[in-house]
Scaffold this motif. Structure first.
Motif, PDB file in Angstrom:
ATOM      1  N   GLY A 131    -133.957  64.170  33.052  1.00 59.47           N
ATOM      2  CA  GLY A 131    -132.846  64.843  32.400  1.00 59.47           C
ATOM      3  C   GLY A 131    -132.393  66.113  33.107  1.00 59.47           C
ATOM      4  O   GLY A 131    -131.385  66.708  32.715  1.00 59.47           O
ATOM      5  N   GLY A 132    -133.099  66.547  34.160  1.00 57.47           N
ATOM      6  CA  GLY A 132    -132.691  67.725  34.914  1.00 57.47           C
ATOM      7  C   GLY A 132    -131.301  67.504  35.492  1.00 57.47           C
ATOM      8  O   GLY A 132    -130.936  66.391  35.868  1.00 57.47           O
ATOM      9  N   TRP A 182    -125.319  66.700  40.137  1.00 57.66           N
ATOM     10  CA  TRP A 182    -126.411  65.733  40.141  1.00 57.66           C
ATOM     11  C   TRP A 182    -127.113  65.721  38.785  1.00 57.66           C
ATOM     12  O   TRP A 182    -126.979  66.641  37.981  1.00 57.66           O
ATOM     13  CB  TRP A 182    -127.409  66.038  41.253  1.00 57.66           C
ATOM     14  N   VAL A 183    -127.866  64.653  38.581  1.00 57.79           N
ATOM     15  CA  VAL A 183    -128.679  64.521  37.375  1.00 57.79           C
ATOM     16  C   VAL A 183    -129.821  63.545  37.668  1.00 57.79           C
ATOM     17  O   VAL A 183    -129.666  62.636  38.480  1.00 57.79           O
ATOM     18  CB  VAL A 183    -127.838  64.039  36.164  1.00 57.79           C
ATOM     19  N   ASN A 184    -130.961  63.773  37.029  1.00 57.71           N
ATOM     20  CA  ASN A 184    -132.052  62.795  37.065  1.00 57.71           C
ATOM     21  C   ASN A 184    -131.913  61.956  35.799  1.00 57.71           C
ATOM     22  O   ASN A 184    -132.269  62.405  34.712  1.00 57.71           O
ATOM     23  CB  ASN A 184    -133.415  63.485  37.103  1.00 57.71           C
ATOM     24  N   PRO A 185    -131.395  60.721  35.925  1.00 60.05           N
ATOM     25  CA  PRO A 185    -131.169  59.891  34.750  1.00 60.05           C
ATOM     26  C   PRO A 185    -132.426  59.138  34.302  1.00 60.05           C
ATOM     27  O   PRO A 185    -132.410  58.483  33.262  1.00 60.05           O
ATOM     28  CB  PRO A 185    -130.109  58.896  35.238  1.00 60.05           C
ATOM     29  N   GLY A 186    -133.492  59.263  35.077  1.00 62.47           N
ATOM     30  CA  GLY A 186    -134.696  58.490  34.788  1.00 62.47           C
ATOM     31  C   GLY A 186    -135.600  59.133  33.760  1.00 62.47           C
ATOM     32  O   GLY A 186    -135.364  60.245  33.285  1.00 62.47           O
ATOM     33  N   GLU A 187    -136.669  58.416  33.456  1.00 57.69           N
ATOM     34  CA  GLU A 187    -137.659  58.903  32.488  1.00 57.69           C
ATOM     35  C   GLU A 187    -138.870  59.498  33.194  1.00 57.69           C
ATOM     36  O   GLU A 187    -139.821  59.917  32.532  1.00 57.69           O
ATOM     37  CB  GLU A 187    -138.075  57.756  31.567  1.00 57.69           C
ATOM     38  N   THR A 188    -138.810  59.520  34.527  1.00 62.42           N
ATOM     39  CA  THR A 188    -139.891  60.125  35.304  1.00 62.42           C
ATOM     40  C   THR A 188    -139.297  61.165  36.244  1.00 62.42           C
ATOM     41  O   THR A 188    -138.083  61.199  36.478  1.00 62.42           O
ATOM     42  CB  THR A 188    -140.649  59.064  36.138  1.00 62.42           C
ATOM     43  N   GLU A 189    -140.170  61.975  36.778  1.00 65.41           N
ATOM     44  CA  GLU A 189    -139.773  63.009  37.722  1.00 65.41           C
ATOM     45  C   GLU A 189    -139.135  62.381  38.966  1.00 65.41           C
ATOM     46  O   GLU A 189    -139.558  61.322  39.412  1.00 65.41           O
ATOM     47  CB  GLU A 189    -141.046  63.771  38.107  1.00 65.41           C
TER      48      GLU A 189
END
Length: 188
Positions: free
Chosen positions: A121-122, A172-179
């Motif tokens: 979510g970052g 940008w975005v981290n759409p995943g559930e992990t780092e």
């Protein structure tokens, strides 16, 4: 536009090693360089080992024989530097849930690599931004990562690389559930 995280160097130009590298690139011996610059072989040898500093006149003569500008001796990037991840400085270019480390020497202006770890979510700020560099590239080491430009959204996975002009607005975005772990490369 965001600035690159550059810090001034130590001020030690170490010109001897740079002169030696330039001499070797020209396939010259110390004797040939000394003779061409009308200097003694011993003096040139001491300069190359940084045991003595040349006068301005001597430096100009050495550079003339080596066919380089005097300024090139001070800006040459012939040194080899190692940056250990554990010792890499933290930088903060913005965003939430991100930890960024500068993994290239902090005085290097021509190429900078930033290793970033992004929590699930970052994300970057809401407004797209650009960097003060000519080229930018992003390589995903682990996880998933989305690069957002005004026209597209690039969904990237581990092993993927995207490159674009530094002037290209992006977010940008981290759409995943992990780092996610990514490597940003910026070149001037």
């Amino acid at each position: 536009m965001k600035s690159l995280p550059v810090h001034s160097g130590s001020g030690d130009p170490r010109i001897g090693a740079r002169l030696r590298n330039l001499r070797r690139r020209n396939h010259m011996t110390v004797e040939q360089l000394a003779a061409g610059a009308d200097l003694s072989k011993g003096f040139v040898s001491r300069v190359e080992r940084d045991l003595t500093s040349p006068s301005v006149d001597a430096l100009v003569r050495l550079c003339r024989v080596l066919r380089v500008e005097v300024g090139d001796v001070f800006t040459a990037e012939s040194d080899v530097d190692v940056v250990r991840l554990a010792e890499a400085p933290l930088v903060r270019l913005g965003g939430e849930g991100i930890r960024e480390q500068l993994v290239t020497p902090s005085g290097n202006r021509s190429l900078q690599l930033i290793r970033a770890t992004i929590a699930p979510g970052g994300r970057s700020e809401d407004e797209l931004y650009s960097m003060d560099c000519r080229h930018e590239a992003l390589h995903v080491i682990a996880g998933r990562f989305s690069l957002i430009t005004p026209d597209r959204r690039f969904e990237l996975e581990a092993g993927d690389t995207v490159s674009f002009p530094g002037s290209e607005p992006h977010g940008w975005v981290n759409p995943g559930e992990t780092e996610a772990v990514v490597l940003w490369a910026m070149a001037t």
